[in-house]
Design a protein around this motif. Sequence first.
Motif, PDB file in Angstrom:
ATOM      1  N   PRO A  85       0.836  -1.211   0.000  1.00  0.00           N
ATOM      2  CA  PRO A  85       0.000   0.000   0.000  1.00  0.00           C
ATOM      3  C   PRO A  85       0.872   1.264   0.000  1.00  0.00           C
ATOM      4  O   PRO A  85       1.969   1.269   0.565  1.00  0.00           O
ATOM      5  CB  PRO A  85      -0.800  -0.111   1.300  1.00  0.00           C
ATOM      6  N   LEU A  86       0.359   2.320  -0.618  1.00  0.00           N
ATOM      7  CA  LEU A  86       1.140   3.542  -0.791  1.00  0.00           C
ATOM      8  C   LEU A  86       1.568   4.155   0.542  1.00  0.00           C
ATOM      9  O   LEU A  86       2.683   4.650   0.661  1.00  0.00           O
ATOM     10  CB  LEU A  86       0.344   4.561  -1.614  1.00  0.00           C
ATOM     11  N   THR A  87       0.714   4.113   1.543  1.00  0.00           N
ATOM     12  CA  THR A  87       1.083   4.696   2.844  1.00  0.00           C
ATOM     13  C   THR A  87       2.260   3.949   3.456  1.00  0.00           C
ATOM     14  O   THR A  87       3.156   4.566   4.036  1.00  0.00           O
ATOM     15  CB  THR A  87      -0.111   4.678   3.823  1.00  0.00           C
ATOM     16  N   GLU A  88       2.279   2.651   3.293  1.00  0.00           N
ATOM     17  CA  GLU A  88       3.394   1.847   3.810  1.00  0.00           C
ATOM     18  C   GLU A  88       4.681   2.141   3.044  1.00  0.00           C
ATOM     19  O   GLU A  88       5.759   2.250   3.625  1.00  0.00           O
ATOM     20  CB  GLU A  88       3.036   0.362   3.705  1.00  0.00           C
ATOM     21  N   ARG A  89       4.567   2.282   1.721  1.00  0.00           N
ATOM     22  CA  ARG A  89       5.736   2.608   0.892  1.00  0.00           C
ATOM     23  C   ARG A  89       6.280   3.985   1.250  1.00  0.00           C
ATOM     24  O   ARG A  89       7.486   4.191   1.315  1.00  0.00           O
ATOM     25  CB  ARG A  89       5.363   2.574  -0.592  1.00  0.00           C
ATOM     26  N   THR A  90       5.374   4.940   1.456  1.00  0.00           N
ATOM     27  CA  THR A  90       5.783   6.304   1.797  1.00  0.00           C
ATOM     28  C   THR A  90       6.520   6.328   3.124  1.00  0.00           C
ATOM     29  O   THR A  90       7.569   6.962   3.244  1.00  0.00           O
ATOM     30  CB  THR A  90       4.548   7.227   1.867  1.00  0.00           C
ATOM     31  N   GLN A  91       5.988   5.624   4.089  1.00  0.00           N
ATOM     32  CA  GLN A  91       6.625   5.582   5.404  1.00  0.00           C
ATOM     33  C   GLN A  91       8.000   4.913   5.316  1.00  0.00           C
ATOM     34  O   GLN A  91       8.962   5.384   5.930  1.00  0.00           O
ATOM     35  CB  GLN A  91       5.728   4.830   6.392  1.00  0.00           C
ATOM     36  N   ALA A  92       8.121   3.853   4.554  1.00  0.00           N
ATOM     37  CA  ALA A  92       9.406   3.170   4.388  1.00  0.00           C
ATOM     38  C   ALA A  92      10.423   4.086   3.707  1.00  0.00           C
ATOM     39  O   ALA A  92      11.595   4.136   4.097  1.00  0.00           O
ATOM     40  CB  ALA A  92       9.217   1.884   3.583  1.00  0.00           C
ATOM     41  N   LEU A  93       9.967   4.827   2.692  1.00  0.00           N
ATOM     42  CA  LEU A  93      10.857   5.765   2.000  1.00  0.00           C
ATOM     43  C   LEU A  93      11.325   6.865   2.940  1.00  0.00           C
ATOM     44  O   LEU A  93      12.522   7.179   2.998  1.00  0.00           O
ATOM     45  CB  LEU A  93      10.149   6.374   0.789  1.00  0.00           C
ATOM     46  N   ASP A  94      10.401   7.452   3.684  1.00  0.00           N
ATOM     47  CA  ASP A  94      10.766   8.524   4.615  1.00  0.00           C
ATOM     48  C   ASP A  94      11.749   8.037   5.674  1.00  0.00           C
ATOM     49  O   ASP A  94      12.698   8.741   6.024  1.00  0.00           O
ATOM     50  CB  ASP A  94       9.515   9.106   5.282  1.00  0.00           C
ATOM     51  N   THR A  95      11.538   6.835   6.169  1.00  0.00           N
ATOM     52  CA  THR A  95      12.449   6.261   7.160  1.00  0.00           C
ATOM     53  C   THR A  95      13.835   6.057   6.564  1.00  0.00           C
ATOM     54  O   THR A  95      14.853   6.399   7.179  1.00  0.00           O
ATOM     55  CB  THR A  95      11.890   4.915   7.694  1.00  0.00           C
ATOM     56  N   ALA A  96      13.887   5.510   5.355  1.00  0.00           N
ATOM     57  CA  ALA A  96      15.180   5.280   4.698  1.00  0.00           C
ATOM     58  C   ALA A  96      15.910   6.597   4.442  1.00  0.00           C
ATOM     59  O   ALA A  96      17.113   6.709   4.702  1.00  0.00           O
ATOM     60  CB  ALA A  96      14.974   4.514   3.393  1.00  0.00           C
ATOM     61  N   LEU A  97      15.207   7.598   3.940  1.00  0.00           N
ATOM     62  CA  LEU A  97      15.832   8.893   3.659  1.00  0.00           C
ATOM     63  C   LEU A  97      16.331   9.550   4.943  1.00  0.00           C
ATOM     64  O   LEU A  97      17.414  10.130   4.971  1.00  0.00           O
ATOM     65  CB  LEU A  97      14.844   9.810   2.935  1.00  0.00           C
ATOM     66  N   ALA A  98      15.547   9.447   6.014  1.00  0.00           N
ATOM     67  CA  ALA A  98      15.962  10.034   7.300  1.00  0.00           C
ATOM     68  C   ALA A  98      17.164   9.294   7.869  1.00  0.00           C
ATOM     69  O   ALA A  98      18.110   9.919   8.368  1.00  0.00           O
ATOM     70  CB  ALA A  98      14.795  10.009   8.284  1.00  0.00           C
ATOM     71  N   ASN A  99      17.172   7.973   7.781  1.00  0.00           N
ATOM     72  CA  ASN A  99      18.287   7.183   8.301  1.00  0.00           C
ATOM     73  C   ASN A  99      19.590   7.480   7.563  1.00  0.00           C
ATOM     74  O   ASN A  99      20.677   7.415   8.146  1.00  0.00           O
ATOM     75  CB  ASN A  99      17.984   5.688   8.227  1.00  0.00           C
ATOM     76  N   LEU A 100      19.490   7.787   6.279  1.00  0.00           N
ATOM     77  CA  LEU A 100      20.676   8.102   5.477  1.00  0.00           C
ATOM     78  C   LEU A 100      21.078   9.573   5.571  1.00  0.00           C
ATOM     79  O   LEU A 100      22.072   9.984   4.977  1.00  0.00           O
ATOM     80  CB  LEU A 100      20.432   7.724   4.012  1.00  0.00           C
TER      81      LEU A 100
END
Length: 154
Positions: A85-100
């Motif tokens: 689902p898009l909300t799950e993908r968005t959250q995963a992307l935001d987490t990855a970008l923040a972690n990096l």
Amino acid sequence: MSSDMELHTVASLLRRGQSLDQFSTGLTLLAALIGLGQWLVGSIDPWLLLLSFGVFVLGMQEKYLAFRVAFDADLFQIVADAGKPLTERTQALDTALANLGLQPVERGGRSWPERSHGSMRLLRRQAWVVAIQALLTVSFVLASPWLVFSGLGV
């Protein structure tokens, strides 16, 4: 912008930045060669050197923008291709970008229309830089001293 097709469309539009980047690379190399060529010819014109330097600096700025646009295109493509689902993908992307360290945590959770507008703004900025670079290159060529020797200059 909740549709995967819209995400694919934005990714496709952002990939057009590669053509701009290739054109800019040619202009940047031309400016560097002509600017350095003035020393080989023995005739250094400060205005032509300044124009050459300006085209080169704009080329470096365009390279940065091209990198950012290509990165965004890849991110849009990855999110569009994921089967979750898009909300799950968005959250995963935001987490990855923040972690990096590529995005502050407080910037997470933005809507996809907002993200696409930001990415398209980068693409437009890239296009403007290439347009200015092309205008400076044309000015550079028209102001060059070899036009006098070729019979084309005034």
